[in-house]
Design a protein around this motif. Structure first.
Motif, PDB file in Angstrom:
ATOM      1  N   PRO A 352      93.066 107.659  47.763  1.00 57.71           N
ATOM      2  CA  PRO A 352      93.610 106.354  48.159  1.00 57.71           C
ATOM      3  C   PRO A 352      94.045 106.389  49.620  1.00 57.71           C
ATOM      4  N   LYS A 353      94.356 105.237  50.160  1.00 55.67           N
ATOM      5  CA  LYS A 353      94.791 105.170  51.564  1.00 55.67           C
ATOM      6  C   LYS A 353      96.047 105.993  51.793  1.00 55.67           C
ATOM      7  N   GLU A 354      96.830 106.184  50.721  1.00 55.44           N
ATOM      8  CA  GLU A 354      98.045 106.988  50.840  1.00 55.44           C
ATOM      9  C   GLU A 354      97.735 108.452  51.170  1.00 55.44           C
ATOM     10  N   GLY A 355      96.490 108.853  51.029  1.00 58.00           N
ATOM     11  CA  GLY A 355      96.105 110.224  51.360  1.00 58.00           C
ATOM     12  C   GLY A 355      95.751 110.430  52.816  1.00 58.00           C
ATOM     13  N   ASN A 356      95.552 109.337  53.549  1.00 52.78           N
ATOM     14  CA  ASN A 356      95.197 109.461  54.968  1.00 52.78           C
ATOM     15  C   ASN A 356      96.436 109.501  55.853  1.00 52.78           C
ATOM     16  N   PRO A 357      96.339 110.159  57.035  1.00 57.53           N
ATOM     17  CA  PRO A 357      95.122 110.671  57.679  1.00 57.53           C
ATOM     18  C   PRO A 357      94.707 112.076  57.236  1.00 57.53           C
ATOM     19  N   LEU A 358      95.431 112.653  56.308  1.00 58.44           N
ATOM     20  CA  LEU A 358      95.214 114.048  55.935  1.00 58.44           C
ATOM     21  C   LEU A 358      93.887 114.261  55.216  1.00 58.44           C
ATOM     22  N   TRP A 359      93.611 113.440  54.208  1.00 59.89           N
ATOM     23  CA  TRP A 359      92.451 113.689  53.353  1.00 59.89           C
ATOM     24  C   TRP A 359      91.135 113.463  54.080  1.00 59.89           C
ATOM     25  N   GLU A 360      91.058 112.400  54.854  1.00 64.15           N
ATOM     26  CA  GLU A 360      89.811 112.115  55.560  1.00 64.15           C
ATOM     27  C   GLU A 360      89.444 113.247  56.508  1.00 64.15           C
ATOM     28  N   LYS A 361      90.460 113.906  57.055  1.00 62.03           N
ATOM     29  CA  LYS A 361      90.221 114.965  58.030  1.00 62.03           C
ATOM     30  C   LYS A 361      89.857 116.296  57.378  1.00 62.03           C
ATOM     31  N   TYR A 362      90.480 116.615  56.247  1.00 65.98           N
ATOM     32  CA  TYR A 362      90.386 117.981  55.743  1.00 65.98           C
ATOM     33  C   TYR A 362      89.689 118.157  54.396  1.00 65.98           C
ATOM     34  N   SER A 363      89.698 117.165  53.513  1.00 69.84           N
ATOM     35  CA  SER A 363      89.292 117.432  52.131  1.00 69.84           C
ATOM     36  C   SER A 363      87.847 117.897  52.007  1.00 69.84           C
ATOM     37  N   THR A 364      86.904 117.087  52.459  1.00 70.44           N
ATOM     38  CA  THR A 364      85.498 117.468  52.282  1.00 70.44           C
ATOM     39  C   THR A 364      85.157 118.701  53.092  1.00 70.44           C
ATOM     40  N   GLN A 365      85.776 118.847  54.261  1.00 68.94           N
ATOM     41  CA  GLN A 365      85.571 120.079  55.040  1.00 68.94           C
ATOM     42  C   GLN A 365      86.002 121.306  54.232  1.00 68.94           C
ATOM     43  N   ALA A 366      87.103 121.170  53.490  1.00 65.96           N
ATOM     44  CA  ALA A 366      87.579 122.289  52.674  1.00 65.96           C
ATOM     45  C   ALA A 366      86.629 122.564  51.515  1.00 65.96           C
ATOM     46  N   VAL A 367      86.031 121.513  50.936  1.00 68.72           N
ATOM     47  CA  VAL A 367      85.052 121.692  49.862  1.00 68.72           C
ATOM     48  C   VAL A 367      83.847 122.482  50.382  1.00 68.72           C
ATOM     49  N   VAL A 368      83.326 122.065  51.532  1.00 71.33           N
ATOM     50  CA  VAL A 368      82.180 122.753  52.142  1.00 71.33           C
ATOM     51  C   VAL A 368      82.521 124.216  52.432  1.00 71.33           C
ATOM     52  N   HIS A 369      83.684 124.424  53.013  1.00 73.69           N
ATOM     53  CA  HIS A 369      84.114 125.781  53.362  1.00 73.69           C
ATOM     54  C   HIS A 369      84.207 126.661  52.118  1.00 73.69           C
ATOM     55  N   THR A 370      84.732 126.118  51.046  1.00 76.37           N
ATOM     56  CA  THR A 370      84.878 126.889  49.806  1.00 76.37           C
ATOM     57  C   THR A 370      83.527 127.378  49.305  1.00 76.37           C
ATOM     58  N   ILE A 371      82.557 126.489  49.268  1.00 76.60           N
ATOM     59  CA  ILE A 371      81.237 126.873  48.775  1.00 76.60           C
ATOM     60  C   ILE A 371      80.620 127.939  49.675  1.00 76.60           C
ATOM     61  N   GLU A 372      80.729 127.760  50.971  1.00 74.51           N
ATOM     62  CA  GLU A 372      80.169 128.749  51.902  1.00 74.51           C
ATOM     63  C   GLU A 372      80.792 130.119  51.689  1.00 74.51           C
ATOM     64  N   GLN A 373      82.102 130.169  51.503  1.00 75.67           N
ATOM     65  CA  GLN A 373      82.787 131.455  51.384  1.00 75.67           C
ATOM     66  C   GLN A 373      82.612 132.080  50.004  1.00 75.67           C
ATOM     67  N   TYR A 374      82.758 131.303  48.948  1.00 76.47           N
ATOM     68  CA  TYR A 374      82.627 131.861  47.597  1.00 76.47           C
ATOM     69  C   TYR A 374      81.209 132.359  47.347  1.00 76.47           C
ATOM     70  N   ASN A 375      80.215 131.698  47.947  1.00 76.50           N
ATOM     71  CA  ASN A 375      78.841 132.176  47.789  1.00 76.50           C
ATOM     72  C   ASN A 375      78.695 133.623  48.268  1.00 76.50           C
ATOM     73  N   LYS A 376      79.450 133.989  49.314  1.00 79.63           N
ATOM     74  CA  LYS A 376      79.354 135.345  49.862  1.00 79.63           C
ATOM     75  C   LYS A 376      79.786 136.399  48.851  1.00 79.63           C
ATOM     76  N   TYR A 377      80.771 136.066  48.029  1.00 84.22           N
ATOM     77  CA  TYR A 377      81.388 137.069  47.169  1.00 84.22           C
ATOM     78  C   TYR A 377      80.955 136.958  45.707  1.00 84.22           C
ATOM     79  N   SER A 378      80.106 135.980  45.369  1.00 86.25           N
ATOM     80  CA  SER A 378      79.727 135.835  43.970  1.00 86.25           C
ATOM     81  C   SER A 378      78.250 135.477  43.834  1.00 86.25           C
ATOM     82  N   PHE A 379      77.933 134.191  43.952  1.00 85.70           N
ATOM     83  CA  PHE A 379      76.556 133.710  43.797  1.00 85.70           C
ATOM     84  C   PHE A 379      76.475 132.338  44.432  1.00 85.70           C
TER      85      PHE A 379
END
Length: 798
Positions: A352-379
């Motif tokens: 919701p708008k109550e999540g901005n400006p934090l969510w728009e800046k960081y959320s999806t970037q954090a999702v992408v980062h998680t996949i990139e990093q976890y792939n290194k250590y698992s699959f």
């Protein structure tokens, strides 16, 4: 300093002190604790050729009734019996029944102590009043599943509901290799999450809109597997789930102005999205940064109206163990496509708008980062979507979708939304954690109802690796060994290997301590190369399967080539802490046996001794031999340090008997130190020794934990240096979770007092009155600063 004969000095290289007490073998094997290996689960920790697991496919049609905050639905479950067993009945989970007033969770809940209730209410103690509200609201809330129909074809099935479990009696036994389809119709009222808690629910906003995060929302097949049979432990709230993999075909009907985030892939975007939103979604697939799919302006416009019609969102998901969704007209939606191996993934965020400006800046970037990093250590992440949703749930995971809580707060002066450091890193951290749960346990499908640490602990460990890769100055969190020491000092502990519902300190026991243990194992015991290979092997072996603790322990040993039974026993089966004390150091030199050198050395030591008080006072007194010189003889002219011909002849004879290695040792000029170590804590550990020499040089010597194998309480270790040793520190980098650093150094290091710390923080020219007066600010100044201060809590990660 003690002079040793060369033979004795050589012997010290391999001698440890043996305890006089009965021998406690810290390195005995875990055979008596681990289940016997079989063709299903092998001794190497891998699935055997006879491994099997059940499967459950779902077709679900559900409607979200926003006005009444309820869900009604119908599902068809196709259950595949892949086991070698014939089943006479099936067990189904009814997790919403935890909200029934007479549920085990409600009835067994206890209160805080009388002493806590007697204290005046303060903001820090507000939790007890929240708990009171939850209790009273729970008594009046008409929650839980209403099961209205259970049938197979046209035939009604007999069933029995046992609180959060339902047994379905089969019309005929289900033999190995057979499958059985049945239908269930149901409805339930959705809980207000901020009042009744839980892993899902709705949130009310001041603008009269709701945000729904929906999970555990349909009757789900309980797991049946080789170790426990039916996993039908009652759901009490702490122990989560283990479920069967299957394919889902789900249609969700919601108000037509809602946006739905869900497990799976949207099948009908043309029916539920505008042409502009579909175009943005296509563009996001190839973008290297998040693209807004539903803008904040569009979401704010939707908030002001109420749709009178419904839309049905159709999703399909393959090979997942659960299904969850979120729905609201308040949702802003952004997305970014990424590549995970051969899979195209859409990383997406809904907030919701109550999540901005934090969510728009960081959320999806954090999702992408998680996949990139976890792939290194698992699959490689295998699913087509990975979603982060902002709502009332602080942190909770489901296949392809997670619910995450942190939001900005309003600046009291300007009214604008802003966030502090704690909120920022809390958000990024919780997204990494919850998206990371896709790997553990959504794919590596451990039994959370039985062992919380197998998903939370392992995931918290990999989370720390991902956070370290986000930025260098990431605030220390779970996984750092030094941060678990306070817990390991406490008496309020149970072993990590304790059932989920019996844990006393859930966060420390199931999250932080296992994560710290794995950090010690990676950094100190095995090293990164061996550990990372073994950990990845575990993830690869058990993806889309159900491992047990024994499978993890055995795989880590098998793939690293290291016997780790001592490590699992100490860290996971006991509450012993690490506490190694340096108790004594003796310096030794090797005797050259050369009388010219040895007697000169002993004379030097004698001359260095202080003159006794008696000798000082007797100095200058008349002596008989001075008055009668005739009484003096050979012994008055020569002392004990005089080298005689007999001494020289004995030395020459001994040199002929010396071997080459003895001559080399004598010529080396090495310094020998015998160091006494005591294992005060009980948990055996590698020794990490920082040795400081007279020249100022420092170096690290690492000694494996096996140094304790013959004497787990006290050992003596010989340290050989090229020059005099001036300092010795055990665990200088705080990497072993040693709970008492005060006994880790020689010479002992003084702990700074509070006053010394106070002075060091203020530097030169302290003016304590000035510092005190600086705190006496106006209420307006305090209010302005209050917006910059974060509440001293970390978002709850489940």
């Amino acid at each position: 300093m003690i002079r040793l004969p060369i033979a004795l000095a050589a012997l010290c290289l391999s001698v440890s002190a043996f305890a006089a007490e009965p021998f406690d073998d810290k390195f005995r094997q875990l055979d008596e604790l681990l289940p016997t290996a079989s063709t299903i689960r092998t001794a190497s920790g891998a699935p055997g050729h006879a491994y099997w697991q059940q499967r459950a496919d779902y077709t679900i049609r559900a409607t979200l009734d926003e006005a009444n905050r309820s869900i009604r639905g119908a599902e068809t479950i196709t259950y595949h019996n892949n086991s070698p067993d014939t089943l006479n009945y099936l067990w189904v989970q009814l997790d919403q029944n935890i909200y029934k007033p007479n549920s085990d969770a409600r009835m067994s809940a206890t209160s805080v102590s009388r002493e806590a209730w007697a204290k005046p209410r303060s903001p820090e103690e507000g939790m007890k009043f929240d708990a009171l509200r939850t209790t009273f609201e729970g008594l009046s809330f008409d929650g839980g599943f209403n099961i209205t129909n259970v049938k197979s074809g046209s035939r009604k099935l007999a069933y029995v509901i046992n609180r959060t479990m339902m047994r379905i009696d089969l019309p005929q036994p289900l033999k190995p290799g057979q499958r059985f389809s049945f239908d269930v119709e149901w409805n339930y009222k959705i809980n207000e999450q901020k009042v009744l808690g839980g892993r899902s629910g709705f949130e009310k906003f001041d603008d009269k809109n709701d945000l729904f995060e929906i999970a555990q929302w349909f009757p789900r097949m309980a797991a049946y597997y080789d170790v426990y049979g039916w996993q039908h432990k009652q759901f009490l709230g702490a122990g989560e789930f283990t479920l069967e993999f299957g394919d889902y075909d789900v249609e969700i009907t919601v108000p037509s102005d809602h946006i739905v985030a869900s497990t799976g892939v949207l099948q009908n975007p043309g029916s539920v999205l505008s042409s502009a939103q579909r175009e943005r979604l296509e563009r996001a697939k190839k973008s290297n940064k998040p693209v807004i799919i539903v803008t904040q302006a569009e979401a704010e416009a939707a908030e002001k109206t109420r749709a009178t019609t419904n839309k049905t969102w159709h999703f399909k998901a393959k090979n997942v163990r659960d299904f969850a969704f979120a729905s609201s007209r308040k949702f802003i939606w952004d997305a970014q496509g990424i590549k995970s191996g051969d899979t195209d993934v859409m990383a997406m965020s809904y907030y919701p708008k109550e999540g901005n400006p934090l969510w728009e800046k960081y959320s999806t970037q954090a999702v992408v980062h998680t996949i990139e990093q976890y792939n290194k250590y698992s699959f490689d992440y295998p699913y087509p979507t990975a979603i982060s949703v902002n709502g009332p749930v602080g942190g909770m995971e489901y296949p392809m979708i997670s619910f995450n809580g942190p939001r900005p707060t309003k600046d009291k002066k300007t009214g604008e939304l802003t966030y502090g450091k704690r909120t920022k890193y809390g958000l990024i951290g919780v997204i990494i954690h919850e998206v990371g749960h896709n790997y553990f346990p959504m794919i590596v499908n451990s039994d959370e109802r039985q062992w919380t640490w197998m998903d939370e602990g392992l995931n918290s460990f990999v989370q720390t690796l991902a956070q370290e890769a986000w930025e260098e100055q990431w605030p220390e969190m779970r996984g750092e060994p030094r941060l678990i020491t306070d817990y390991m000092k406490s008496r309020n502990q149970v072993p990590i290997m304790t059932n989920s519902e019996s844990l006393l300190q859930f966060g420390n026991n199931a999250y932080a301590k296992p994560a710290a243990a794995l950090t010690v194992l990676r950094e100190t015991v095995l090293g990164r190369e061996l550990f990372d290979f073994a950990f990845r092997e575990y993830a690869q072996r058990w993806k889309f399967k159900r491992p047990t603790p024994a499978d993890f322990f055995r795989t880590m040993e098998d793939a690293s080539g290291t016997d780790l039974d001592w490590f699992w026993r100490g860290w996971f089966y006991t509450t012993d802490p690490v506490d190694v004390s340096i108790d004594g150091i003796s310096e030794y030199t090797v005797s050259t046996q050369n009388p010219e050198i040895e007697k000169a050395w002993r004379k030097k030591l004698k001359d260095a001794e202080p003159m006794s008080l008696t000798d000082q006072r007797n100095k200058g007194m008349p002596r008989r031999v001075d008055a009668h010189p005739e009484l003096k003889d050979f012994y008055n002219e020569h002392d004990d340090f005089t080298v005689t011909n007999a001494d020289r002849n004995k030395f020459n004879e001994s040199q002929e008997k010396l071997e080459d290695w003895e001559k080399a040792l004598l010529a080396s000029g090495k310094h020998l130190y015998l160091v006494d170590f005591t294992n005060v804590g009980g948990l055996v550990t590698p020794l990490v020794l920082e040795i400081q020499l007279a020249s100022g040089k420092k170096y690290i010597e690492r000694i494996p934990a096996e140094v304790w194998r013959y004497s787990p309480k006290k050992i003596t270790k010989l340290i050989v240096t090229d020059e005099p040793m001036t300092g010795l520190t055990q665990d200088p980098f705080w990497e072993t979770a040693d709970i008492d650093q005060s006994n880790n150094a020689w010479p002992r290091k003084a702990t700074p007092s509070r006053l010394e710390l106070f002075k060091s923080e203020r530097g030169q020219g302290n003016d304590m009155m000035k510092d005190f007066n600086a705190k006496l600010k106006t209420k307006e100044e305090k209010a302005a600063e209050g917006t910059k201060q974060e509440k001293d809590t970390v978002p709850k990660v489940q």
